[in-house]
Write a protein that holds these residues in place. Structure first.
Motif, PDB file in Angstrom:
ATOM      1  N   GLY A 100      -1.498 -23.407 -23.950  1.00  0.00           N
ATOM      2  CA  GLY A 100      -1.279 -24.018 -25.142  1.00  0.00           C
ATOM      3  C   GLY A 100      -0.652 -25.067 -25.519  1.00  0.00           C
ATOM      4  O   GLY A 100       0.104 -25.279 -26.619  1.00  0.00           O
ATOM      5  N   HIS A 101       0.175 -25.883 -24.426  1.00  0.00           N
ATOM      6  CA  HIS A 101       0.009 -27.158 -23.948  1.00  0.00           C
ATOM      7  C   HIS A 101      -0.581 -28.191 -23.853  1.00  0.00           C
ATOM      8  O   HIS A 101      -0.992 -28.176 -23.001  1.00  0.00           O
ATOM      9  N   VAL A 102      -0.852 -29.355 -24.884  1.00  0.00           N
ATOM     10  CA  VAL A 102      -2.013 -29.952 -24.956  1.00  0.00           C
ATOM     11  C   VAL A 102      -1.513 -30.705 -24.321  1.00  0.00           C
ATOM     12  O   VAL A 102      -0.460 -31.948 -23.732  1.00  0.00           O
ATOM     13  N   ASP A 103      -2.194 -30.998 -23.090  1.00  0.00           N
ATOM     14  CA  ASP A 103      -2.208 -32.621 -21.581  1.00  0.00           C
ATOM     15  C   ASP A 103      -3.121 -33.345 -22.670  1.00  0.00           C
ATOM     16  O   ASP A 103      -2.305 -34.860 -22.432  1.00  0.00           O
ATOM     17  N   GLY A 104      -3.721 -33.694 -23.524  1.00  0.00           N
ATOM     18  CA  GLY A 104      -4.425 -35.153 -23.707  1.00  0.00           C
ATOM     19  C   GLY A 104      -5.359 -34.970 -25.189  1.00  0.00           C
ATOM     20  O   GLY A 104      -6.170 -34.097 -24.995  1.00  0.00           O
ATOM     21  N   VAL A 105      -6.061 -35.507 -25.480  1.00  0.00           N
ATOM     22  CA  VAL A 105      -7.064 -35.746 -26.381  1.00  0.00           C
ATOM     23  C   VAL A 105      -8.326 -36.292 -25.953  1.00  0.00           C
ATOM     24  O   VAL A 105      -8.214 -37.328 -25.583  1.00  0.00           O
ATOM     25  N   ALA A 106      -9.305 -36.222 -26.306  1.00  0.00           N
ATOM     26  CA  ALA A 106     -10.476 -36.599 -25.567  1.00  0.00           C
ATOM     27  C   ALA A 106     -11.713 -37.129 -26.285  1.00  0.00           C
ATOM     28  O   ALA A 106     -11.238 -36.151 -28.094  1.00  0.00           O
ATOM     29  N   GLN A 107     -12.560 -36.962 -26.604  1.00  0.00           N
ATOM     30  CA  GLN A 107     -13.411 -37.576 -27.965  1.00  0.00           C
ATOM     31  C   GLN A 107     -14.833 -37.165 -27.185  1.00  0.00           C
ATOM     32  O   GLN A 107     -15.290 -36.932 -26.444  1.00  0.00           O
ATOM     33  N   VAL A 108     -15.508 -36.549 -28.366  1.00  0.00           N
ATOM     34  CA  VAL A 108     -16.900 -36.164 -28.368  1.00  0.00           C
ATOM     35  C   VAL A 108     -17.960 -37.598 -28.010  1.00  0.00           C
ATOM     36  O   VAL A 108     -17.821 -37.959 -28.790  1.00  0.00           O
TER      37      VAL A 108
END
Length: 197
Positions: A100-108
């Motif tokens: 539950g620890h987000v490593d990053g944000v990606a895009q579709v």
């Protein structure tokens, strides 16, 4: 700890700005049923601590660090979110180890539909690429998925109808951001072998 198996798709019903954080309220009749103050619930893959529950709605405080590192800062009232309660001791481990620890944000980047499944391609942040391997596990908006293909700056997942029906994956639009958590085992292995080069 979580497994990445989404229990319910909830709805953000309120966002209250505090001095340096946001209190989020989520309607979740199933997940909020037995939720108590202090429990952990993953919201689109972000581990949040329950501060209050009432009538099938739970509330949690989201600090600035979380808003900066995840897509939670883009939520509005009515946003649909994937939800999972923390893993109970002795329960089946159906997905993979999710913190539950987000490593990053990606895009579709794209969606390719077939008769019985769909392939979604996501951007792959450079700092996370080394942890993503074909047939490995990755968490996208709190959903444990298997990587079906990986390139230098992208990865793909192939989704079965159940995943499309039971999560928010079916509504992801090209260009939309998603929360990513890579496999924690890969990060530990990297750290352990670093001294053996």
């Amino acid at each position: 700890m979580f497994t990445g198996l989404v229990e319910e798709v909830g709805e953000v019903v309120a966002l209250t700005k505090l001095d340096d954080s946001v209190r989020i309220a989520v309607r979740a009749p199933r997940v909020a049923t037995d939720a108590r103050h202090g429990d952990s619930i993953a919201v689109d893959g972000v581990c949040l601590t329950v501060v209050d529950t009432a009538d099938g709605v739970f509330s949690a405080d989201v600090m600035q660090e979380t808003l900066d590192r995840s897509r939670l800062g883009s939520y509005v009232e009515g946003s649909r979110v994937n939800l999972e309660r923390a893993l109970a001791a002795g329960a089946r481990m159906g997905g993979h180890i999710v913190q539950g620890h987000v490593d990053g944000v990606a895009q579709v980047l794209s969606r390719t539909a077939s008769e019985n499944w769909e392939v979604i391609r996501f951007s792959l942040p450079a700092g996370l690429a080394r942890y993503v391997v074909e047939k490995g596990s990755i968490t996208v908006n709190g959903t444990s998925l298997t990587v079906s293909a990986v390139g230098e700056d992208y990865f793909e997942v192939s989704l079965i109808p159940t995943t499309l029906t039971d999560t928010t994956a079916s509504s992801l639009a090209t260009g939309e951001n998603v929360n990513l958590e890579v496999d924690i085992v890969a990060k530990y292995v990297e750290k352990m072998v670093r001294g053996y080069h």
